[in-house]
Motif scaffolding. Structure first.
Motif, short mmCIF file in Angstrom:
data_model
loop_
_atom_site.label_atom_id
_atom_site.label_comp_id
_atom_site.label_asym_id
_atom_site.label_seq_id
_atom_site.Cartn_x
_atom_site.Cartn_y
_atom_site.Cartn_z
N LYS A 1 20.77 3.78 1.17
CA LYS A 1 19.85 3.00 1.99
C LYS A 1 20.39 1.63 2.36
O LYS A 1 20.26 1.19 3.51
N PHE A 2 21.02 0.95 1.40
CA PHE A 2 21.31 -0.47 1.60
C PHE A 2 22.78 -0.80 1.74
O PHE A 2 23.12 -1.97 1.89
N ASP A 3 23.65 0.20 1.67
CA ASP A 3 25.07 -0.03 1.93
C ASP A 3 25.55 0.87 3.06
O ASP A 3 25.98 0.40 4.10
N PHE A 4 25.38 2.20 2.88
CA PHE A 4 25.87 3.14 3.90
C PHE A 4 25.26 2.86 5.27
O PHE A 4 25.97 2.79 6.28
N PHE A 5 23.93 2.71 5.32
CA PHE A 5 23.31 2.57 6.64
C PHE A 5 23.50 1.18 7.24
O PHE A 5 23.47 1.03 8.46
N VAL A 6 23.72 0.19 6.40
CA VAL A 6 24.07 -1.13 6.96
C VAL A 6 25.43 -1.03 7.63
O VAL A 6 25.65 -1.58 8.72
N ASP A 7 26.35 -0.30 7.01
CA ASP A 7 27.67 -0.10 7.59
C ASP A 7 27.63 0.74 8.86
O ASP A 7 28.31 0.46 9.84
N ASN A 8 26.85 1.80 8.84
CA ASN A 8 26.92 2.80 9.91
C ASN A 8 25.88 2.63 11.01
O ASN A 8 26.06 3.13 12.12
N LEU A 9 24.76 1.97 10.72
CA LEU A 9 23.72 1.81 11.73
C LEU A 9 23.36 0.35 11.94
O LEU A 9 22.59 0.01 12.84
N GLY A 10 23.90 -0.51 11.09
CA GLY A 10 23.62 -1.94 11.24
C GLY A 10 22.27 -2.35 10.70
O GLY A 10 21.79 -3.45 11.00
N MET A 11 21.63 -1.48 9.93
CA MET A 11 20.31 -1.79 9.38
C MET A 11 20.12 -1.05 8.07
O MET A 11 20.70 0.03 7.88
N PRO A 12 19.34 -1.59 7.14
CA PRO A 12 19.03 -0.83 5.93
C PRO A 12 18.14 0.36 6.27
O PRO A 12 17.38 0.32 7.25
N ALA A 13 18.22 1.42 5.48
CA ALA A 13 17.37 2.60 5.69
C ALA A 13 16.08 2.44 4.90
O ALA A 13 15.70 3.30 4.10
N CYS A 14 15.41 1.32 5.12
CA CYS A 14 14.10 1.07 4.52
C CYS A 14 13.30 0.31 5.56
O CYS A 14 13.81 -0.63 6.17
N CYS A 15 12.05 0.73 5.76
CA CYS A 15 11.22 0.09 6.77
C CYS A 15 10.06 -0.68 6.14
O CYS A 15 9.19 -1.18 6.85
N GLY A 16 10.04 -0.75 4.81
CA GLY A 16 9.02 -1.55 4.14
C GLY A 16 7.62 -0.95 4.17
O GLY A 16 6.65 -1.67 3.97
N CYS A 17 7.54 0.37 4.35
CA CYS A 17 6.21 1.01 4.40
C CYS A 17 5.57 1.10 3.02
O CYS A 17 4.35 1.20 2.90
N GLY A 18 6.41 1.11 1.97
CA GLY A 18 5.89 1.15 0.59
C GLY A 18 5.41 2.51 0.13
O GLY A 18 4.82 2.62 -0.94
N ARG A 19 5.66 3.56 0.92
CA ARG A 19 5.19 4.90 0.50
C ARG A 19 5.82 5.33 -0.82
O ARG A 19 5.17 5.93 -1.67
N CYS A 20 7.13 5.03 -0.99
CA CYS A 20 7.82 5.46 -2.21
C CYS A 20 7.23 4.78 -3.44
O CYS A 20 7.25 5.34 -4.54
#
Length: 353
Positions: free
Chosen positions: A309-328
């Motif tokens: 979520k916080f390394d791979f997608f920052v590298d590959n999409l320029g954003m963390p893979a978390c949207c802050g919805c809090g569902r998890c």
């Protein structure tokens, strides 16, 4: 600026009765027999005579559930017939900004890779997203921590902002503009005073959300990738995995998680290859045919989830893979809070310097 219109509440109900003749319309409905101020909302296909409900915050289900089902048929063996793809036209009403922002990850995976997922593409093309401003938030909501506003600025076809006895309707795409033109008798161009009223309501909610998040002292979006790389060997992962029961709920309810498993399934005389949602928290997630398993321990799997979520997608999409919805956070029986894990990494790294 996008075009903005106004529709009165009673006209909205009439409009949706007409839309249901051409589309399968989904709207959030409050769960449970007793409505409360902080009720959960769950998507439901509207039946004849039922009206859409404007939800104050995101629904229980992630937006991905409209595009990748928990189980999809990928292929049939020994059958020369072309598979019949579902081409149903769908409207999803009540989508929130966090889901729209997080859905960029789903598009990245299923549309922008080496191969395009044709079924995902078909459902994407056949779906109209009618989003809405958040007018409230749940305790677990933390979209602002990832620079996501509680109202969408892109990625929607139409966006509804409640105002007085109706809604401001912002056009975000050609699909949305097409709906406005087809049913133009229900819409009037928005006035400057109405747009100003929307701005005030939006700013008030953002201030409320900031006051809610400030005491939590969440880590910043800009620091999270460094935290993951420098915190790889911290005992944070062992500490938080102790209550993980490997249910996979955090992955399955997440609007950015997208991993799937290809499995064989026999129905009668038909052999099928099915694609089912998978979870990196499952013990066999990375086990291969020879028996090797690079993520054998719960500690490794929990860390893998955060690295993705916080390394791979920052590298590959320029954003963390978390949207802050809090569902998890809500779904986890082990009370593992994604915010607290990140804060623990930051705290231990800071103490080590």
């Amino acid at each position: 600026m996008h075009q903005i219109y106004y529709i009165e509440s009673n006209q909205l109900e009439t409009l949706f009765q007409k839309l249901k003749k051409s589309y399968k319309v989904f709207s959030p409905v409050a769960k449970g027999p007793n409505y409360t101020a902080k009720a959960d909302y769950s998507y439901k296909g509207l039946a004849e005579g039922e009206s859409p409900v404007f939800n104050p915050y995101r629904a229980v289900e992630p937006l991905k559930s409209f595009f990748t089902y928990a189980q999809d048929q990928a292929a049939e063996y020994f059958n020369r017939d072309e598979p019949v793809l579902d081409s149903m036209q769908v409207i999803v009403f009540g989508v929130k900004s966090c889901d729209i922002a997080g859905h960029k990850v789903q598009d990245f995976v299923f549309l922008e890779g080496v191969e395009v997922d044709s079924l995902y593409r078909l459902r994407r093309d056949n779906t109209i997203l009618i989003s809405g401003d958040c007018t409230d938030f749940k305790d677990v909501c933390h979209c602002l921590a990832w620079d996501i506003l509680p109202h969408p600025t892109e990625g929607f076809d139409l966006n509804f902002s409640p105002l007085n006895d109706g809604y401001l309707v912002e056009v975000g795409s050609k699909k949305g503009e097409g709906l406005i033109q087809q049913y133009q008798e229900y819409f009037t161009p928005a006035k400057e005073t109405q747009i100003a009223g929307r701005r005030v309501k939006r700013e008030n909610l953002i201030e409320r959300l900031k006051r809610h998040l400030l005491p939590q002292k969440l880590v910043s979006k800009d620091s999270v990738q460094r935290l993951m790389r420098e915190g790889y060997n911290l005992d944070t992962w062992q500490q938080f995995m102790l209550t993980c029961v490997e249910c996979g709920g955090c992955n399955l309810i997440c609007n950015t998680c997208h991993c799937f498993l290809l499995a064989d399934k026999k129905e009668g005389n038909i052999n099928k290859k099915v694609k089912v949602w998978d979870s990196c928290q499952y013990a066999n997630f990375t086990r291969v045919a020879g028996g090797a398993n690079p993520l054998k321990t719960r500690t490794q799997r929990l860390r893998n989830r955060f690295l993705k979520k916080f390394d791979f997608f920052v590298d590959n999409l320029g954003m963390p893979a978390c949207c802050g919805c809090g569902r998890c956070i809500e779904v986890c029986p082990g009370k593992i809070d994604i915010r607290e894990v990140l804060k623990d990494v930051a705290k231990k790294l800071s103490a080590s310097k």
